[in-house]
Design a protein around this motif. Structure first.
Motif, PDB file in Angstrom:
ATOM      1  N   LEU A   7      70.728 102.329  80.074  1.00  0.00           N
ATOM      2  CA  LEU A   7      69.456 102.737  79.477  1.00  0.00           C
ATOM      3  C   LEU A   7      68.887 103.970  80.180  1.00  0.00           C
ATOM      4  CD1 LEU A   7      67.653  99.333  78.827  1.00  0.00           C
ATOM      5  CD2 LEU A   7      68.459 100.964  77.124  1.00  0.00           C
ATOM      6  N   LEU A   8      68.924 103.967  81.499  1.00  0.00           N
ATOM      7  CA  LEU A   8      68.445 105.137  82.246  1.00  0.00           C
ATOM      8  C   LEU A   8      69.314 106.360  81.991  1.00  0.00           C
ATOM      9  CD1 LEU A   8      67.440 103.518  85.624  1.00  0.00           C
ATOM     10  CD2 LEU A   8      65.932 104.724  84.058  1.00  0.00           C
ATOM     11  N   LEU A   9      70.609 106.167  81.892  1.00  0.00           N
ATOM     12  CA  LEU A   9      71.517 107.275  81.605  1.00  0.00           C
ATOM     13  C   LEU A   9      71.196 107.897  80.249  1.00  0.00           C
ATOM     14  CD1 LEU A   9      74.096 108.897  82.395  1.00  0.00           C
ATOM     15  CD2 LEU A   9      75.385 107.150  81.167  1.00  0.00           C
ATOM     16  N   PHE A  10      71.033 107.052  79.238  1.00  0.00           N
ATOM     17  CA  PHE A  10      70.718 107.562  77.907  1.00  0.00           C
ATOM     18  C   PHE A  10      69.326 108.202  77.859  1.00  0.00           C
ATOM     19  CE2 PHE A  10      73.846 104.206  76.390  1.00  0.00           C
ATOM     20  CZ  PHE A  10      74.890 105.107  76.355  1.00  0.00           C
ATOM     21  N   CYS A  11      68.369 107.638  78.603  1.00  0.00           N
ATOM     22  CA  CYS A  11      67.029 108.254  78.669  1.00  0.00           C
ATOM     23  C   CYS A  11      67.102 109.636  79.303  1.00  0.00           C
ATOM     24  CB  CYS A  11      66.071 107.374  79.454  1.00  0.00           C
ATOM     25  SG  CYS A  11      65.499 105.953  78.538  1.00  0.00           S
ATOM     26  N   GLY A  12      67.891 109.761  80.362  1.00  0.00           N
ATOM     27  CA  GLY A  12      68.048 111.061  81.020  1.00  0.00           C
ATOM     28  C   GLY A  12      68.686 112.086  80.105  1.00  0.00           C
ATOM     29  N   ILE A  13      69.705 111.675  79.386  1.00  0.00           N
ATOM     30  CA  ILE A  13      70.374 112.592  78.454  1.00  0.00           C
ATOM     31  C   ILE A  13      69.447 112.935  77.289  1.00  0.00           C
ATOM     32  CG2 ILE A  13      72.288 112.783  76.800  1.00  0.00           C
ATOM     33  CD1 ILE A  13      73.936 111.069  78.783  1.00  0.00           C
ATOM     34  N   PRO A  22      58.986 120.048  83.803  1.00  0.00           N
ATOM     35  CA  PRO A  22      58.795 118.586  83.870  1.00  0.00           C
ATOM     36  C   PRO A  22      59.885 117.819  83.128  1.00  0.00           C
ATOM     37  CG  PRO A  22      56.949 119.629  82.714  1.00  0.00           C
ATOM     38  CD  PRO A  22      57.837 120.710  83.204  1.00  0.00           C
ATOM     39  N   GLN A  23      60.399 118.420  82.077  1.00  0.00           N
ATOM     40  CA  GLN A  23      61.475 117.778  81.325  1.00  0.00           C
ATOM     41  C   GLN A  23      62.707 117.603  82.219  1.00  0.00           C
ATOM     42  OE1 GLN A  23      62.752 120.091  77.968  1.00  0.00           O
ATOM     43  NE2 GLN A  23      63.924 118.413  77.095  1.00  0.00           N
ATOM     44  N   LEU A  24      63.063 118.618  82.959  1.00  0.00           N
ATOM     45  CA  LEU A  24      64.210 118.533  83.853  1.00  0.00           C
ATOM     46  C   LEU A  24      63.956 117.553  84.999  1.00  0.00           C
ATOM     47  CD1 LEU A  24      65.412 122.239  84.042  1.00  0.00           C
ATOM     48  CD2 LEU A  24      66.536 120.305  82.925  1.00  0.00           C
ATOM     49  N   ILE A  25      62.731 117.527  85.498  1.00  0.00           N
ATOM     50  CA  ILE A  25      62.395 116.596  86.584  1.00  0.00           C
ATOM     51  C   ILE A  25      62.543 115.149  86.109  1.00  0.00           C
ATOM     52  CG2 ILE A  25      60.509 115.748  88.029  1.00  0.00           C
ATOM     53  CD1 ILE A  25      59.579 118.680  88.256  1.00  0.00           C
ATOM     54  N   VAL A  26      62.009 114.846  84.933  1.00  0.00           N
ATOM     55  CA  VAL A  26      62.118 113.489  84.390  1.00  0.00           C
ATOM     56  C   VAL A  26      63.580 113.140  84.133  1.00  0.00           C
ATOM     57  CG1 VAL A  26      61.578 112.053  82.381  1.00  0.00           C
ATOM     58  CG2 VAL A  26      59.802 113.452  83.413  1.00  0.00           C
ATOM     59  N   SER A  27      64.311 114.065  83.581  1.00  0.00           N
ATOM     60  CA  SER A  27      65.724 113.829  83.293  1.00  0.00           C
ATOM     61  C   SER A  27      66.524 113.593  84.569  1.00  0.00           C
ATOM     62  CB  SER A  27      66.302 115.016  82.531  1.00  0.00           C
ATOM     63  OG  SER A  27      67.666 114.829  82.315  1.00  0.00           O
ATOM     64  N   LEU A  28      66.308 114.410  85.577  1.00  0.00           N
ATOM     65  CA  LEU A  28      67.028 114.233  86.838  1.00  0.00           C
ATOM     66  C   LEU A  28      66.658 112.914  87.516  1.00  0.00           C
ATOM     67  CD1 LEU A  28      66.982 117.849  88.295  1.00  0.00           C
ATOM     68  CD2 LEU A  28      68.947 116.573  87.400  1.00  0.00           C
ATOM     69  N   PHE A  29      65.395 112.528  87.425  1.00  0.00           N
ATOM     70  CA  PHE A  29      64.979 111.248  87.991  1.00  0.00           C
ATOM     71  C   PHE A  29      65.725 110.090  87.315  1.00  0.00           C
ATOM     72  CE2 PHE A  29      62.224 107.509  87.853  1.00  0.00           C
ATOM     73  CZ  PHE A  29      62.114 107.247  89.203  1.00  0.00           C
ATOM     74  N   CYS A  30      65.769 110.106  85.984  1.00  0.00           N
ATOM     75  CA  CYS A  30      66.468 109.047  85.245  1.00  0.00           C
ATOM     76  C   CYS A  30      67.954 109.031  85.576  1.00  0.00           C
ATOM     77  CB  CYS A  30      66.269 109.220  83.740  1.00  0.00           C
ATOM     78  SG  CYS A  30      64.606 108.875  83.171  1.00  0.00           S
TER      79      CYS A  30
END
Length: 139
Positions: A16-22, A39-47
Protein backbone atom coordinates in the motif's frame (compact mmCIF):
# COMPACT_ATOMS: atom_id res chain seq x y z
CA UNK A 1 3.18 -20.91 -4.21
CA UNK A 2 1.72 -20.82 -0.68
CA UNK A 3 4.76 -18.90 0.59
CA UNK A 4 4.28 -16.34 -2.18
CA UNK A 5 0.70 -15.61 -1.06
CA UNK A 6 1.84 -15.41 2.57
CA UNK A 7 4.49 -12.89 1.47
CA UNK A 8 1.82 -10.82 -0.28
CA UNK A 9 -0.54 -11.00 2.69
CA UNK A 10 2.00 -10.16 5.39
CA UNK A 11 3.35 -7.27 3.33
CA UNK A 12 -0.02 -5.70 2.55
CA UNK A 13 0.91 -2.40 4.19
CA UNK A 14 4.25 -2.38 2.42
CA UNK A 15 2.53 -2.69 -0.94
CA UNK A 16 0.00 0.00 0.00
CA UNK A 17 2.80 2.43 0.85
CA UNK A 18 4.66 1.50 -2.33
CA UNK A 19 1.61 2.18 -4.48
CA UNK A 20 0.89 5.43 -2.59
CA UNK A 21 4.45 6.58 -3.24
CA UNK A 22 4.22 5.76 -6.93
CA UNK A 23 0.75 7.26 -7.25
CA UNK A 24 1.86 10.48 -5.53
CA UNK A 25 4.60 10.99 -8.11
CA UNK A 26 2.20 10.40 -11.00
CA UNK A 27 -0.23 13.16 -9.96
CA UNK A 28 0.40 16.11 -12.31
CA UNK A 29 0.56 18.82 -9.65
CA UNK A 30 3.18 20.72 -11.66
CA UNK A 31 0.35 21.97 -13.87
CA UNK A 32 -1.10 23.86 -10.92
CA UNK A 33 2.18 25.24 -9.64
CA UNK A 34 5.84 24.33 -10.01
CA UNK A 35 6.23 24.73 -6.23
CA UNK A 36 3.98 21.72 -5.60
CA UNK A 37 6.64 19.40 -7.01
CA UNK A 38 8.75 19.72 -3.85
CA UNK A 39 6.08 18.59 -1.32
CA UNK A 40 4.93 15.96 -3.79
CA UNK A 41 8.42 14.48 -3.96
CA UNK A 42 8.81 14.65 -0.17
CA UNK A 43 5.56 12.75 0.39
CA UNK A 44 6.46 10.23 -2.28
CA UNK A 45 9.95 9.62 -0.88
CA UNK A 46 8.53 9.23 2.62
CA UNK A 47 6.06 6.58 1.43
CA UNK A 48 8.70 4.75 -0.59
CA UNK A 49 11.16 4.81 2.32
CA UNK A 50 8.57 3.39 4.72
CA UNK A 51 7.60 0.72 2.18
CA UNK A 52 11.24 -0.30 1.76
CA UNK A 53 11.67 -0.45 5.53
CA UNK A 54 8.63 -2.72 5.88
CA UNK A 55 9.78 -4.96 3.04
CA UNK A 56 13.13 -5.39 4.78
CA UNK A 57 11.39 -6.83 7.85
CA UNK A 58 10.31 -9.93 5.91
CA UNK A 59 12.99 -12.16 7.45
CA UNK A 60 11.97 -11.01 10.92
CA UNK A 61 8.31 -11.71 10.15
CA UNK A 62 9.16 -15.26 9.08
CA UNK A 63 11.01 -15.88 12.35
CA UNK A 64 8.16 -14.49 14.44
CA UNK A 65 5.71 -16.61 12.43
CA UNK A 66 7.65 -19.77 13.25
CA UNK A 67 7.89 -18.83 16.92
CA UNK A 68 4.15 -18.19 17.18
CA UNK A 69 3.43 -21.46 15.39
CA UNK A 70 5.72 -23.32 17.79
CA UNK A 71 4.22 -21.74 20.89
CA UNK A 72 0.62 -22.41 19.86
CA UNK A 73 0.72 -25.73 18.01
CA UNK A 74 -0.10 -27.84 21.09
CA UNK A 75 -2.43 -25.44 22.85
CA UNK A 76 -3.76 -21.95 22.19
CA UNK A 77 -1.86 -19.37 24.26
CA UNK A 78 -3.47 -15.92 23.85
CA UNK A 79 -0.73 -14.17 25.84
CA UNK A 80 1.83 -15.03 23.14
CA UNK A 81 -0.08 -12.82 20.67
CA UNK A 82 -0.36 -9.80 22.96
CA UNK A 83 2.62 -7.84 21.59
CA UNK A 84 1.58 -8.51 18.00
CA UNK A 85 -1.88 -7.03 18.45
CA UNK A 86 -0.47 -3.50 18.94
CA UNK A 87 0.42 -2.85 15.30
CA UNK A 88 -1.41 -3.50 12.01
CA UNK A 89 1.42 -5.63 10.62
CA UNK A 90 1.41 -7.72 13.79
CA UNK A 91 -2.34 -8.26 13.50
CA UNK A 92 -1.82 -9.56 9.97
CA UNK A 93 0.81 -11.96 11.32
CA UNK A 94 -1.59 -13.05 14.06
CA UNK A 95 -4.34 -13.74 11.53
CA UNK A 96 -1.96 -15.76 9.34
CA UNK A 97 -0.77 -17.89 12.27
CA UNK A 98 -4.30 -18.51 13.52
CA UNK A 99 -5.47 -19.47 10.05
CA UNK A 100 -2.62 -21.94 9.61
CA UNK A 101 -3.35 -23.44 13.04
CA UNK A 102 -7.04 -23.74 12.16
CA UNK A 103 -8.00 -21.34 14.95
CA UNK A 104 -9.30 -18.39 12.93
CA UNK A 105 -12.27 -18.03 15.28
CA UNK A 106 -9.91 -17.25 18.20
CA UNK A 107 -8.96 -13.87 16.69
CA UNK A 108 -12.01 -12.26 18.33
CA UNK A 109 -10.62 -13.26 21.73
CA UNK A 110 -7.35 -11.51 20.93
CA UNK A 111 -9.00 -8.19 20.13
CA UNK A 112 -8.92 -7.34 23.84
CA UNK A 113 -5.16 -6.80 23.40
CA UNK A 114 -5.65 -4.35 20.54
CA UNK A 115 -4.95 -0.80 21.61
CA UNK A 116 -7.67 1.64 20.48
CA UNK A 117 -6.65 4.16 17.83
CA UNK A 118 -7.28 7.17 20.09
CA UNK A 119 -4.98 5.81 22.79
CA UNK A 120 -2.24 4.99 20.30
CA UNK A 121 -2.49 8.53 18.90
CA UNK A 122 -2.29 9.98 22.42
CA UNK A 123 0.76 7.86 23.18
CA UNK A 124 2.28 9.03 19.94
CA UNK A 125 3.37 7.11 16.94
CA UNK A 126 6.52 5.80 18.49
CA UNK A 127 8.36 3.15 16.55
CA UNK A 128 8.39 -0.09 18.52
CA UNK A 129 10.68 -3.05 18.20
CA UNK A 130 9.46 -6.46 19.20
CA UNK A 131 12.03 -8.73 20.81
CA UNK A 132 11.32 -12.36 21.44
CA UNK A 133 13.60 -14.51 23.54
CA UNK A 134 13.60 -18.20 22.76
CA UNK A 135 13.72 -20.41 25.81
CA UNK A 136 11.55 -23.27 27.05
CA UNK A 137 8.54 -21.98 25.09
CA UNK A 138 9.86 -23.01 21.68
CA UNK A 139 10.36 -26.75 21.64
Amino acid sequence: MYKFFRFLYLNTYSFLLLFCGIFTVLIPLFRISKWLIIPQLIVSLFCLKQAAHLFLTWKDKKIKYEILMGKNKNEFRPDSFKIFMQAPCGRLLTKAVLKDLGLSNKYKELLIYKEPLIISIKNGCIKQETKIYINEDFQ
